[in-house]
Write an enzyme that holds these catalytic residues in place. Structure first.
Site, PDB file in Angstrom:
ATOM      1  N   LYS A 253      -6.053  -5.434  -4.056  1.00 32.33           N
ATOM      2  CA  LYS A 253      -5.875  -5.563  -2.615  1.00 32.33           C
ATOM      3  C   LYS A 253      -6.600  -4.373  -1.997  1.00 32.33           C
ATOM      4  CE  LYS A 253      -2.834  -5.531   1.319  1.00 32.33           C
ATOM      5  NZ  LYS A 253      -1.570  -5.034   1.907  1.00 32.33           N
TER       6      LYS A 253
ATOM      7  N   GLY B 126       4.125  -2.875   9.110  1.00 34.73           N
ATOM      8  CA  GLY B 126       5.474  -2.366   9.260  1.00 34.73           C
ATOM      9  C   GLY B 126       6.041  -2.438  10.660  1.00 34.73           C
TER      10      GLY B 126
ATOM     11  N   ALA C 202       1.024  -8.305   6.954  1.00 34.10           N
ATOM     12  CA  ALA C 202       1.486  -7.267   7.885  1.00 34.10           C
ATOM     13  C   ALA C 202       2.031  -7.826   9.185  1.00 34.10           C
ATOM     14  CB  ALA C 202       0.373  -6.259   8.200  1.00 34.10           C
TER      15      ALA C 202
ATOM     16  N   SER D 192       7.705  -4.663   4.270  1.00 34.50           N
ATOM     17  CA  SER D 192       8.652  -3.888   5.075  1.00 34.50           C
ATOM     18  C   SER D 192       9.829  -4.714   5.573  1.00 34.50           C
ATOM     19  CB  SER D 192       7.938  -3.250   6.266  1.00 34.50           C
ATOM     20  OG  SER D 192       6.947  -2.350   5.835  1.00 34.50           O
TER      21      SER D 192
END
EC number: 2.8.1.10
Length: 248
Positions: free
Chosen positions: A89, A150, A176, A199
């Protein structure tokens, strides 16, 4: 896909990975190799015979750094028994406040890593032109952000992600910003092939329960996409026909 960062304990991470039903888990190479807080013993805490490791270049600010860390990640995967694992990644993030990826550095690193035989999964802004360019240089996927890492803001880049999905010939991973299962479902309803969630699970009050909820959201969204939604109309459309009804 899920991640391994930000959990309150190793046990919560292990429980969440199982509850999510995921097949791929990201690992921050630099944090594991330096035994950063929360990452001590992480590589040994997961059964890599059942989970595919996705080493990531988190913390790298330049293309050169990312290339070096990607090579380390490939060696780490081999040491942990995944001899054929060339996945990475790719993250090139010089911005410490908003953690937005550098498009130029990402493209430069991707070109080199593809030449070295990596299956490159680049984390990018939701930029359709960059996504297409990365596909053209040989990336295995593109991973547009839904909103900043996050942030839990959900998918604020939906219009651009839709364009990327429409034009991509490689899998599209929404990465994300997803905060709740309905947002994971939305990404899949749009036609994304995968989502990467870290997250929202790790920082939940009950990470394992949230991981299970996210899995259900992903499944529901994918089924809805395959089923095909009804057209959106500007006016009402009765669900029961008017013909054959009793006259007043």
């Amino acid at each position: 896909m899920t991640g391994t960062g930000r959990y309150r304990s190793m046990e919560e991470m292990q429980q969440s990975i199982i509850a999510s039903g995921c097949e791929i888990v990201t690992v921050a190479v630099r944090r594991v190799q330096t035994n950063a807080p929360g990452h001590e013993g992480l590589a040994e805490a997961i059964d890599w015979s059942k989970i595919w490791m996705l080493p990531n270049t988190a913390g790298c600010q330049t293309a050169e750094e990312a290339i070096r860390v990607a090579r380390l990640g490939r060696e780490m995967a081999k040491l942990l028994g995944q001899e054929d694992n060339n996945f990475v990644k790719l993250e090139v993030i010089p911005d410490p406040k908003y953690l937005l990826p550098d498009p130029i550095g990402t493209l430069q690193a991707a070109e080199q890593l593809v030449k070295e035989g990596f299956a490159v999964l680049p984390y990018i802004n939701a930029d359709p032109m960059l996504a297409k360019r990365l596909e053209e240089v040989g990336c295995a996927t593109v991973m547009p952000l839904g909103s900043p890492i996050g942030s839990g803001q959900g998918i604020s880049t939906a219009a651009n992600i839709a364009i990327i999905i429409e034009n991509a010939q490689v899998p599209v991973v929404v990465d994300a910003g997803i905060g709740v299962p309905s947002e994971a479902a939305l990404a899949m309803e749009m036609g994304a092939d995968l989502v990467l969630i870290n997250s929202a699970i790790a920082l939940a009050k009950n990470p394992a329960a949230m991981a299970r909820a996210m899995a259900q959201g992903v499944e529901a969204g994918r089924l809805a996409y395959l089923a095909g939604r009804i057209p959106i109309k500007s006016a009402a459309s009765a669900s029961s026909p008017l013909t054959g009804t009793i006259a007043p």
